[in-house]
Write a protein that holds these residues in place. Structure first.
Motif, PDB file in Angstrom:
ATOM      1  N   MET A   1     -18.333 -40.359   9.877  1.00  9.43           N
ATOM      2  CA  MET A   1     -17.376 -39.846   8.550  1.00  9.43           C
ATOM      3  C   MET A   1     -16.402 -38.974   8.750  1.00  9.43           C
ATOM      4  SD  MET A   1     -17.276 -40.715   5.573  1.00  9.43           S
ATOM      5  CE  MET A   1     -16.371 -40.545   3.754  1.00  9.43           C
ATOM      6  N   LYS A   2     -16.329 -38.419   9.846  1.00 11.32           N
ATOM      7  CA  LYS A   2     -15.039 -37.384  10.282  1.00 11.32           C
ATOM      8  C   LYS A   2     -14.525 -37.887  10.736  1.00 11.32           C
ATOM      9  CE  LYS A   2     -15.645 -33.184  12.217  1.00 11.32           C
ATOM     10  NZ  LYS A   2     -16.273 -32.005  13.539  1.00 11.32           N
ATOM     11  N   GLU A   3     -14.586 -38.651  12.037  1.00 10.43           N
ATOM     12  CA  GLU A   3     -13.325 -40.117  12.643  1.00 10.43           C
ATOM     13  C   GLU A   3     -13.136 -40.738  11.786  1.00 10.43           C
ATOM     14  OE1 GLU A   3     -14.385 -43.776  15.549  1.00 10.43           O
ATOM     15  OE2 GLU A   3     -15.418 -42.110  16.115  1.00 10.43           O
ATOM     16  N   ILE A   4     -13.485 -41.758  10.729  1.00 11.26           N
ATOM     17  CA  ILE A   4     -12.779 -42.253   9.650  1.00 11.26           C
ATOM     18  C   ILE A   4     -11.763 -41.393   8.856  1.00 11.26           C
ATOM     19  CG2 ILE A   4     -13.079 -43.919   8.043  1.00 11.26           C
ATOM     20  CD1 ILE A   4     -15.726 -44.745   8.410  1.00 11.26           C
ATOM     21  N   ARG A   5     -12.239 -40.522   8.764  1.00 15.45           N
ATOM     22  CA  ARG A   5     -11.267 -39.606   7.761  1.00 15.45           C
ATOM     23  C   ARG A   5     -10.046 -38.917   8.971  1.00 15.45           C
ATOM     24  NH1 ARG A   5     -14.549 -34.203   6.082  1.00 15.45           N
ATOM     25  NH2 ARG A   5     -15.376 -35.741   4.140  1.00 15.45           N
ATOM     26  N   LYS A   6     -10.511 -38.748  10.047  1.00 18.11           N
ATOM     27  CA  LYS A   6      -9.277 -37.968  10.875  1.00 18.11           C
ATOM     28  C   LYS A   6      -8.221 -39.280  11.088  1.00 18.11           C
ATOM     29  CE  LYS A   6      -7.042 -35.647  14.579  1.00 18.11           C
ATOM     30  NZ  LYS A   6      -5.867 -35.485  14.181  1.00 18.11           N
ATOM     31  N   LYS A   7      -8.983 -40.773  11.527  1.00  7.60           N
ATOM     32  CA  LYS A   7      -8.242 -41.527  11.083  1.00  7.60           C
ATOM     33  C   LYS A   7      -7.401 -41.721  10.690  1.00  7.60           C
ATOM     34  CE  LYS A   7     -10.739 -44.598  14.450  1.00  7.60           C
ATOM     35  NZ  LYS A   7     -11.876 -45.721  15.053  1.00  7.60           N
ATOM     36  N   TYR A   8      -7.767 -42.167   9.175  1.00 13.72           N
ATOM     37  CA  TYR A   8      -7.276 -41.321   8.132  1.00 13.72           C
ATOM     38  C   TYR A   8      -5.763 -40.464   6.870  1.00 13.72           C
ATOM     39  CZ  TYR A   8      -5.700 -41.833   3.047  1.00 13.72           C
ATOM     40  OH  TYR A   8      -5.179 -42.548   2.178  1.00 13.72           O
ATOM     41  N   PHE A   9      -6.277 -39.140   7.970  1.00 15.85           N
ATOM     42  CA  PHE A   9      -5.116 -38.408   8.118  1.00 15.85           C
ATOM     43  C   PHE A   9      -4.260 -38.675   9.400  1.00 15.85           C
ATOM     44  CE2 PHE A   9      -8.359 -34.834   7.880  1.00 15.85           C
ATOM     45  CZ  PHE A   9      -8.308 -35.162   6.075  1.00 15.85           C
ATOM     46  N   ILE A  10      -4.483 -39.311  10.477  1.00 16.61           N
ATOM     47  CA  ILE A  10      -3.211 -40.041  11.296  1.00 16.61           C
ATOM     48  C   ILE A  10      -2.460 -40.114  10.283  1.00 16.61           C
ATOM     49  CG2 ILE A  10      -3.619 -41.147  12.806  1.00 16.61           C
ATOM     50  CD1 ILE A  10      -5.119 -39.404  14.659  1.00 16.61           C
ATOM     51  N   ALA A  11      -3.227 -42.159  10.002  1.00 21.39           N
ATOM     52  CA  ALA A  11      -2.501 -43.185   9.522  1.00 21.39           C
ATOM     53  C   ALA A  11      -1.755 -42.901   8.225  1.00 21.39           C
ATOM     54  CB  ALA A  11      -3.320 -44.250   9.026  1.00 21.39           C
ATOM     55  N   PHE A  12      -2.185 -41.562   7.208  1.00 22.93           N
ATOM     56  CA  PHE A  12      -1.640 -40.768   6.724  1.00 22.93           C
ATOM     57  C   PHE A  12       0.169 -40.547   6.147  1.00 22.93           C
ATOM     58  CE2 PHE A  12      -0.056 -37.737   3.269  1.00 22.93           C
ATOM     59  CZ  PHE A  12       0.263 -38.353   1.551  1.00 22.93           C
ATOM     60  N   GLY A  13      -0.317 -40.083   7.765  1.00 22.39           N
ATOM     61  CA  GLY A  13       1.067 -38.873   8.390  1.00 22.39           C
ATOM     62  C   GLY A  13       2.317 -40.015   8.905  1.00 22.39           C
ATOM     63  N   GLU A  14       1.657 -41.212   9.528  1.00 18.18           N
ATOM     64  CA  GLU A  14       2.880 -41.877   9.796  1.00 18.18           C
ATOM     65  C   GLU A  14       2.434 -42.897   8.920  1.00 18.18           C
ATOM     66  OE1 GLU A  14      -0.115 -44.301  12.386  1.00 18.18           O
ATOM     67  OE2 GLU A  14      -0.384 -43.857  13.843  1.00 18.18           O
ATOM     68  N   ASN A  15       2.309 -42.839   7.253  1.00 16.72           N
ATOM     69  CA  ASN A  15       2.823 -43.604   6.331  1.00 16.72           C
ATOM     70  C   ASN A  15       4.220 -41.637   5.884  1.00 16.72           C
ATOM     71  OD1 ASN A  15       3.469 -45.702   4.049  1.00 16.72           O
ATOM     72  ND2 ASN A  15       2.626 -43.910   3.182  1.00 16.72           N
ATOM     73  N   LEU A  16       3.427 -41.490   6.502  1.00 18.19           N
ATOM     74  CA  LEU A  16       4.648 -40.244   6.063  1.00 18.19           C
ATOM     75  C   LEU A  16       5.858 -40.361   6.732  1.00 18.19           C
ATOM     76  CD1 LEU A  16       5.617 -37.876   4.164  1.00 18.19           C
ATOM     77  CD2 LEU A  16       4.317 -36.149   5.424  1.00 18.19           C
ATOM     78  N   GLN A  17       6.023 -40.482   8.202  1.00 15.84           N
ATOM     79  CA  GLN A  17       7.131 -40.188   8.775  1.00 15.84           C
ATOM     80  C   GLN A  17       8.189 -41.906   8.366  1.00 15.84           C
ATOM     81  OE1 GLN A  17       4.807 -40.287  12.136  1.00 15.84           O
ATOM     82  NE2 GLN A  17       5.550 -38.734  13.065  1.00 15.84           N
ATOM     83  N   LYS A  18       6.713 -42.422   7.717  1.00 14.26           N
ATOM     84  CA  LYS A  18       8.168 -43.949   7.315  1.00 14.26           C
ATOM     85  C   LYS A  18       8.559 -43.755   6.603  1.00 14.26           C
ATOM     86  CE  LYS A  18       7.740 -48.331   5.817  1.00 14.26           C
ATOM     87  NZ  LYS A  18       8.039 -49.140   5.262  1.00 14.26           N
ATOM     88  N   LEU A  19       9.019 -42.979   5.627  1.00 11.65           N
ATOM     89  CA  LEU A  19       8.965 -42.661   4.450  1.00 11.65           C
ATOM     90  C   LEU A  19       9.769 -41.830   4.236  1.00 11.65           C
ATOM     91  CD1 LEU A  19       5.910 -42.520   1.983  1.00 11.65           C
ATOM     92  CD2 LEU A  19       7.693 -44.453   1.378  1.00 11.65           C
ATOM     93  N   ILE A  20       9.531 -40.775   5.248  1.00 11.24           N
ATOM     94  CA  ILE A  20      10.940 -39.992   5.374  1.00 11.24           C
ATOM     95  C   ILE A  20      12.131 -40.414   5.915  1.00 11.24           C
ATOM     96  CG2 ILE A  20      11.560 -37.966   7.287  1.00 11.24           C
ATOM     97  CD1 ILE A  20       8.827 -36.727   7.101  1.00 11.24           C
ATOM     98  N   ALA A  21      12.090 -41.414   6.855  1.00  6.74           N
ATOM     99  CA  ALA A  21      13.418 -42.169   8.183  1.00  6.74           C
ATOM    100  C   ALA A  21      13.542 -43.403   6.781  1.00  6.74           C
ATOM    101  CB  ALA A  21      12.459 -42.849   9.092  1.00  6.74           C
ATOM    102  N   ASP A  22      12.847 -44.313   5.717  1.00  9.06           N
ATOM    103  CA  ASP A  22      13.280 -45.225   4.776  1.00  9.06           C
ATOM    104  C   ASP A  22      14.486 -44.123   4.108  1.00  9.06           C
ATOM    105  OD1 ASP A  22      11.973 -46.825   5.915  1.00  9.06           O
ATOM    106  OD2 ASP A  22      10.506 -47.077   4.277  1.00  9.06           O
ATOM    107  N   HIS A  23      13.924 -42.882   3.855  1.00 13.53           N
ATOM    108  CA  HIS A  23      14.614 -42.009   2.301  1.00 13.53           C
ATOM    109  C   HIS A  23      15.487 -41.348   2.952  1.00 13.53           C
ATOM    110  CE1 HIS A  23      11.172 -43.552   0.378  1.00 13.53           C
ATOM    111  NE2 HIS A  23      11.860 -43.791  -1.309  1.00 13.53           N
ATOM    112  N   ASN A  24      15.567 -41.124   4.114  1.00 15.73           N
ATOM    113  CA  ASN A  24      16.855 -40.348   5.307  1.00 15.73           C
ATOM    114  C   ASN A  24      16.433 -39.093   4.834  1.00 15.73           C
ATOM    115  OD1 ASN A  24      18.008 -42.778   6.451  1.00 15.73           O
ATOM    116  ND2 ASN A  24      19.282 -43.223   4.697  1.00 15.73           N
ATOM    117  N   LYS A  25      15.755 -38.717   4.588  1.00 13.63           N
ATOM    118  CA  LYS A  25      14.762 -37.262   4.729  1.00 13.63           C
ATOM    119  C   LYS A  25      14.720 -36.613   5.336  1.00 13.63           C
ATOM    120  CE  LYS A  25      15.768 -37.478  -0.100  1.00 13.63           C
ATOM    121  NZ  LYS A  25      16.066 -36.366  -0.653  1.00 13.63           N
TER     122      LYS A  25
END
Length: 79
Positions: A1-25
């Protein structure tokens, strides 16, 4: 479970990076608008830990999006 959680946190962060770029922030702007420390945003971006609901709402406010958009990315649970 800990490994899945870490992968999810990384995927969440990648999505956040994309949203930051998409919204020019940038992290400083998001942190300022959301009344967060920039370090908090960077930790979420880097997948260091999961964001609390308060942090998610503040980041969404800084991006001027619905919090729902932060969770809108594909993720395989390996089920």
């Amino acid at each position: 479970m800990k490994e899945i959680r870490k992968k999810y946190f990384i995927a969440f962060g990648e999505n956040l990076q994309k949203l930051i770029a998409d919204h020019n922030k940038d992290v400083m702007t998001i942190a300022s608008i959301g009344k967060l420390e920039p370090k908090q945003v960077y930790r979420v971006l880097n997948g260091e830990h999961g964001a609390s609901m308060g942090t998610i709402i503040s980041i969404a406010k800084g991006l001027e999006i619905s919090p729902k958009e932060l969770f809108d990315f594909p993720f395989d649970l390996g089920i």
